[in-house]
Design a protein around this motif. Structure first.
Motif, PDB file in Angstrom:
ATOM      1  N   ASP A 264       0.844  -1.220   0.000  1.00  0.00           N
ATOM      2  CA  ASP A 264       0.000   0.000   0.000  1.00  0.00           C
ATOM      3  C   ASP A 264       0.870   1.257   0.000  1.00  0.00           C
ATOM      4  N   MET A 265       1.938   1.212   0.792  1.00  0.00           N
ATOM      5  CA  MET A 265       2.817   2.385   0.865  1.00  0.00           C
ATOM      6  C   MET A 265       3.456   2.674  -0.495  1.00  0.00           C
ATOM      7  N   TRP A 266       3.815   1.585  -1.222  1.00  0.00           N
ATOM      8  CA  TRP A 266       4.467   1.795  -2.524  1.00  0.00           C
ATOM      9  C   TRP A 266       3.475   2.332  -3.558  1.00  0.00           C
ATOM     10  N   VAL A 267       2.219   1.891  -3.459  1.00  0.00           N
ATOM     11  CA  VAL A 267       1.186   2.447  -4.351  1.00  0.00           C
ATOM     12  C   VAL A 267       1.102   3.955  -4.100  1.00  0.00           C
ATOM     13  N   ARG A 268       1.092   4.318  -2.806  1.00  0.00           N
ATOM     14  CA  ARG A 268       0.995   5.742  -2.444  1.00  0.00           C
ATOM     15  C   ARG A 268       2.215   6.507  -2.968  1.00  0.00           C
ATOM     16  N   ASN A 269       3.394   5.872  -2.850  1.00  0.00           N
ATOM     17  CA  ASN A 269       4.629   6.498  -3.312  1.00  0.00           C
ATOM     18  C   ASN A 269       4.589   6.710  -4.829  1.00  0.00           C
ATOM     19  N   ARG A 270       4.242   5.645  -5.554  1.00  0.00           N
ATOM     20  CA  ARG A 270       4.265   5.734  -7.025  1.00  0.00           C
ATOM     21  C   ARG A 270       3.246   6.748  -7.536  1.00  0.00           C
ATOM     22  N   THR A 271       2.057   6.755  -6.910  1.00  0.00           N
ATOM     23  CA  THR A 271       1.027   7.670  -7.402  1.00  0.00           C
ATOM     24  C   THR A 271       1.404   9.121  -7.106  1.00  0.00           C
ATOM     25  N   THR A 272       2.345   9.309  -6.195  1.00  0.00           N
ATOM     26  CA  THR A 272       2.821  10.666  -5.894  1.00  0.00           C
ATOM     27  C   THR A 272       4.033  11.025  -6.744  1.00  0.00           C
ATOM     28  N   LYS A 273       4.963  10.076  -6.907  1.00  0.00           N
ATOM     29  CA  LYS A 273       6.267  10.425  -7.470  1.00  0.00           C
ATOM     30  C   LYS A 273       6.490  10.055  -8.932  1.00  0.00           C
ATOM     31  N   THR A 274       5.550   9.311  -9.546  1.00  0.00           N
ATOM     32  CA  THR A 274       5.740   9.034 -10.978  1.00  0.00           C
ATOM     33  C   THR A 274       4.415   9.198 -11.703  1.00  0.00           C
ATOM     34  N   ASN A 275       4.512   9.281 -13.022  1.00  0.00           N
ATOM     35  CA  ASN A 275       3.318   9.209 -13.850  1.00  0.00           C
ATOM     36  C   ASN A 275       3.418   7.994 -14.754  1.00  0.00           C
ATOM     37  N   GLY A 276       4.088   6.972 -14.243  1.00  0.00           N
ATOM     38  CA  GLY A 276       4.146   5.703 -14.966  1.00  0.00           C
ATOM     39  C   GLY A 276       5.231   5.673 -16.026  1.00  0.00           C
ATOM     40  N   VAL A 277       5.385   4.479 -16.587  1.00  0.00           N
ATOM     41  CA  VAL A 277       6.401   4.246 -17.627  1.00  0.00           C
ATOM     42  C   VAL A 277       5.701   4.372 -18.985  1.00  0.00           C
ATOM     43  N   SER A 278       6.431   4.816 -19.981  1.00  0.00           N
ATOM     44  CA  SER A 278       5.874   5.026 -21.320  1.00  0.00           C
ATOM     45  C   SER A 278       5.083   3.811 -21.828  1.00  0.00           C
TER      46      SER A 278
END
Ligand code: PLP
Length: 393
Positions: A264-278
């Motif tokens: 859950d923490m990593w989901v929160r991290n990714r949704t804050t710090k990236t906009n995904g991979v191409s």
């Protein structure tokens, strides 16, 4: 006045590849026509396989028309998360798609994942090691425990009191030693982590090079690993994505510490710090996990493995101690006649125009050892093996 992160001042300059390039430059200055045999590189030399290229082209066309994609889901495209989870399931590791996170590569992830841990937590680095483990933790101001390994344990140490830390790095197959943890030893590390409440960061960047099927490709093949491990993988060496950039990370839903769920923490991290991979790159990555893609990447891996074999055959004939090569793209040899690793570097460059990597660059206990990479071209590798044998026999 702004205070910069003072821990950057504690970083040791990485002289390794800079020193190598300076020495090579100097040599070419005095020997401009020399044919250098480059066995130092950790980069692949073969192009992407056809299945990946086809998928990349199709994805470019999608972006030109009705199937255009804008932002991608931060944790990865559902089609790629499903393909990766399925790839694990086929090997007997049951994962749900949302335990898989798509990344831009293992390096990015090895640095970013540390966000999950308190800065007061301690990190264990088994040395010799991939230098990024130490540097990322120095930047965060974390206390690092260096656990040396050596010839006596085949560079595969057992856990013990001196290995007690919150974050435990394990890289298998290992860069630089090529050594691979077997099931029993890895199980002891998993049990040790569970007993101490530690989390293992399992770097599986080279798992595709394992050919002895008794050896674990994934830490999640071991009992209890879902309660204590995060696995970081990369398509760089598996499928030639070093310049294309794609990796994946597995964080089991069962992994909790102090009542907090790391997935859950990593989901929160990714949704804050990236906009995904191409989208395009993820489409190319998904092709790696098709039957056709798997067949083609294995053919490329076999080219590198034959290079490793040519080198280990030469070392066997000379009678030099080494590990790695069989289940890994790196061969780690003891320098002959008590030579230091930089001394041996100079000796090989001067006498045979072979470039390798001095073991001392991977931690103090790497002194006296030397790394050859099997990612070079086969002709150069074969010539280097012949020259090495002549020189050291
Ligand atoms: N982990 C190890 C052990 C490596 O040797 C490397 C690259 O050489 C990486 C991670 C980084 O891989 P990537 O290209 O996915 O960033």
């Amino acid at each position: 006045m702004l205070k910069p992160n003072a821990h950057y001042a504690e970083l040791k300059d990485s002289y390794l590849f800079y020193n190598i390039s300076q020495k090579v430059k100097a040599y070419l200055g005095t020997h401009p026509d020399a044919r250098l045999l480059r066995l130092g590189i950790g980069d692949v030399s073969l192009p992407l396989c056809d299945a990946v290229i086809k998928a990349l082209h199709e994805a470019v066309d999608d972006q030109a028309g009705r199937d255009f994609h804008g932002y991608m889901p931060e944790c990865g495209a559902p089609f790629l998360r499903a393909s990766i989870a399925d790839h694990y399931r086929r090997r007997g590791v049951m994962l749900s798609d949302d335990e898989v996170f798509v990344s831009s590569g293992a390096s990015d992830e090895l640095g970013d994942i540390l966000d999950l841990f308190d800065r007061d937590s301690t990190a264990l680095v088994i040395e010799p090691a991939y230098p990024a483990y130490v540097d990322a933790n120095v930047m965060a101001g974390r206390k690092i425990i260096h656990l040396p390994s050596g010839k006596e344990n085949g560079f595969l140490p057992d856990p013990g009191e001196e290995a007690r830390a919150d974050i435990l790095y394990i890289c298998s197959p290992n860069n630089p030693t090529g050594a691979v943890f077997d099931r029993n030893l890895l199980q002891r590390w998993v049990d040790f982590a569970n007993e101490n409440g530690s989390v293992i960061l399992f770097d599986a960047a080279y798992e595709a090079f394992i050919e002895d099927e008794t050896l674990p490709h994934s830490i999640f093949e071991l009992e209890g690993a879902k309660n204590c491990a995060i696995e970081i993988c990369s398509l760089s060496k598996t499928a030639g994505f070093t310049g294309t950039r794609l990796g994946y990370t597995v964080i089991p839903k069962a992994l909790t510490r102090a009542g907090m769920n790391l997935n859950d923490m990593w989901v929160r991290n990714r949704t804050t710090k990236t906009n995904g991979v191409s989208f395009i790159i993820q489409k190319g990555g998904a092709a790696v996990f098709t039957d056709e893609g798997q067949k083609q990447i294995k053919e490329n891996i076999q080219v590198y493995k034959r290079n490793a074999r040519v080198l280990t055959d030469a070392l066997d004939r000379i009678g030099v101690w080494y590990c790695g090569g069989t289940n890994a793209p790196y061969v780690w040899m003891k320098c002959p006649d008590g030579m230091g690793s930089w001394e041996f570097f100079d000796y090989l460059l001067e006498r045979a125009q072979i470039i390798g990597t001095p073991g001392a660059g991977f931690g103090a206990c790497g002194e006296g050892f030397f790394r050859f990479s099997s990612f070079g071209n086969p002709e150069d590798t074969a010539l280097a093996a012949t020259l090495l044998q002549k020189l050291l026999s």
